[in-house]
Design a protein around this motif. Sequence first.
Motif, PDB file in Angstrom:
ATOM      1  N   TYR A   1      14.821  26.688   4.090  1.00 14.43           N
ATOM      2  CA  TYR A   1      13.983  25.646   4.672  1.00 14.43           C
ATOM      3  C   TYR A   1      14.275  25.485   6.164  1.00 14.43           C
ATOM      4  CZ  TYR A   1      11.883  23.974   0.319  1.00 14.43           C
ATOM      5  OH  TYR A   1      11.143  23.867  -0.833  1.00 14.43           O
ATOM      6  N   ALA A   2      15.542  25.552   6.524  1.00 14.19           N
ATOM      7  CA  ALA A   2      15.887  25.464   7.944  1.00 14.19           C
ATOM      8  C   ALA A   2      15.258  26.613   8.731  1.00 14.19           C
ATOM      9  CB  ALA A   2      17.404  25.462   8.110  1.00 14.19           C
ATOM     10  N   ALA A   3      15.241  27.787   8.134  1.00 12.96           N
ATOM     11  CA  ALA A   3      14.627  28.943   8.787  1.00 12.96           C
ATOM     12  C   ALA A   3      13.119  28.781   8.933  1.00 12.96           C
ATOM     13  CB  ALA A   3      14.943  30.219   8.002  1.00 12.96           C
ATOM     14  N   HIS A   4      12.517  27.950   8.087  1.00 17.05           N
ATOM     15  CA  HIS A   4      11.079  27.672   8.158  1.00 17.05           C
ATOM     16  C   HIS A   4      10.774  26.478   9.055  1.00 17.05           C
ATOM     17  CE1 HIS A   4       9.031  30.273   5.043  1.00 17.05           C
ATOM     18  NE2 HIS A   4      10.308  30.558   4.846  1.00 17.05           N
ATOM     19  N   GLY A   5      11.760  25.966   9.766  1.00 17.85           N
ATOM     20  CA  GLY A   5      11.513  24.914  10.738  1.00 17.85           C
ATOM     21  C   GLY A   5      11.710  23.503  10.244  1.00 17.85           C
ATOM     22  N   PHE A   6      12.204  23.333   9.025  1.00 15.85           N
ATOM     23  CA  PHE A   6      12.494  21.993   8.513  1.00 15.85           C
ATOM     24  C   PHE A   6      13.778  21.461   9.144  1.00 15.85           C
ATOM     25  CE2 PHE A   6       9.615  23.554   5.367  1.00 15.85           C
ATOM     26  CZ  PHE A   6       9.091  22.475   4.679  1.00 15.85           C
ATOM     27  N   THR A   7      13.873  20.148   9.259  1.00 22.52           N
ATOM     28  CA  THR A   7      15.138  19.493   9.576  1.00 22.52           C
ATOM     29  C   THR A   7      15.862  19.252   8.255  1.00 22.52           C
ATOM     30  OG1 THR A   7      14.176  18.385  11.497  1.00 22.52           O
ATOM     31  CG2 THR A   7      16.236  17.479  10.617  1.00 22.52           C
ATOM     32  N   VAL A   8      17.056  19.817   8.116  1.00 25.76           N
ATOM     33  CA  VAL A   8      17.773  19.809   6.836  1.00 25.76           C
ATOM     34  C   VAL A   8      19.104  19.084   6.997  1.00 25.76           C
ATOM     35  CG1 VAL A   8      18.785  21.237   5.024  1.00 25.76           C
ATOM     36  CG2 VAL A   8      16.684  21.982   6.166  1.00 25.76           C
TER      37      VAL A   8
END
Length: 334
Positions: free
Chosen positions: A101-108
């Motif tokens: 998810y982080a790699a997809h631009g989410f803030t995790v």
Amino acid sequence: MSPSAATATASPVLSAIRTHTRSENPSSFLALNSGNSVFTTPGADGVAVYRRTGRHLVQFGGPFVAPETYDLLLDGLVDHAEEEQLQLVAVQLQRSDAERYAAHGFTVNQIGASWAVHLPDFALRGTRFMQLRNKISRAFRNGLQVTEVAAEDWQDGIAEIDNAWLGSKGDHARQLEFLVGQIGGPAQEHRRLFVGTIDGAPVGYISYSPVYGARAGWMHDLSRRIPGGSPGLMEAINSTAIEVFRSEGVEWLHFGFTPFTGLGQEYELPGYSPSFQWLMHFLWAEGAAIYPAQTQLAYKEKWAPDVLLPEYVAFRGPASLASFAHIFRACNAF
């Protein structure tokens, strides 16, 4: 052919979590809860499970999907949320999900942790378990009997316990959903239920749901007790279930997710929100009115868990208090 979203049914979701569940995700069976919806997209072998609350889409547990089509399903879910003008937030992600998810631009950010005991190595011996043994013995001395039962045969007894338990929580208390298990529905045949009685009257129960993957076993899931009863009721029920599981060769007993617990800087990913991290630590220390994390963790620590698994929340865009609140709304907390 466009992505589809429909009411979750046991068959496709169960197949997906059995086949594609993250090896460290003990809570995947919650995807089968009644009231969940399922998202699929052509070419992706798997599902994503969510609930819609207001203008938010709250996703549970990451995509349960073949690794080679993980990105396809996640991108499809993101597009679906945008087409519906919904804010996407995902909760109870495992570490491997969080990285994707982080790699997809989410803030995790880390939101809490789950805990597990390796049953072949477990025994209630030694001084560390003295207090726990005493509580269990006291419950049995007070007449407790523990039996594994079929849920359909105990609907009235379960309702009696639930009503007493909920009544003790105050006038505005609600039964939680989504991130906790349930009793009943099409997936009930896969769960196990242990009930405690005293003089034939039901006083408590624990429902266990299956866990698949590398740490396969059972998860100590939904649990309720009659308020003001004998000390040690839940401990005695769980210890009985443990002995049954051990006799069956079960490897792992999971204690499930507890928000705001097990927090550590070493678990955060690059790009995390420091302000949201501060909020999680604040809620651990001061947030008992929102969720009794310290009480929940104290119960789990009684069993000396062998494994701590950090769990994560992912925001599409910056970390958002509104999106965080909608997680609780999806759980029927308010």
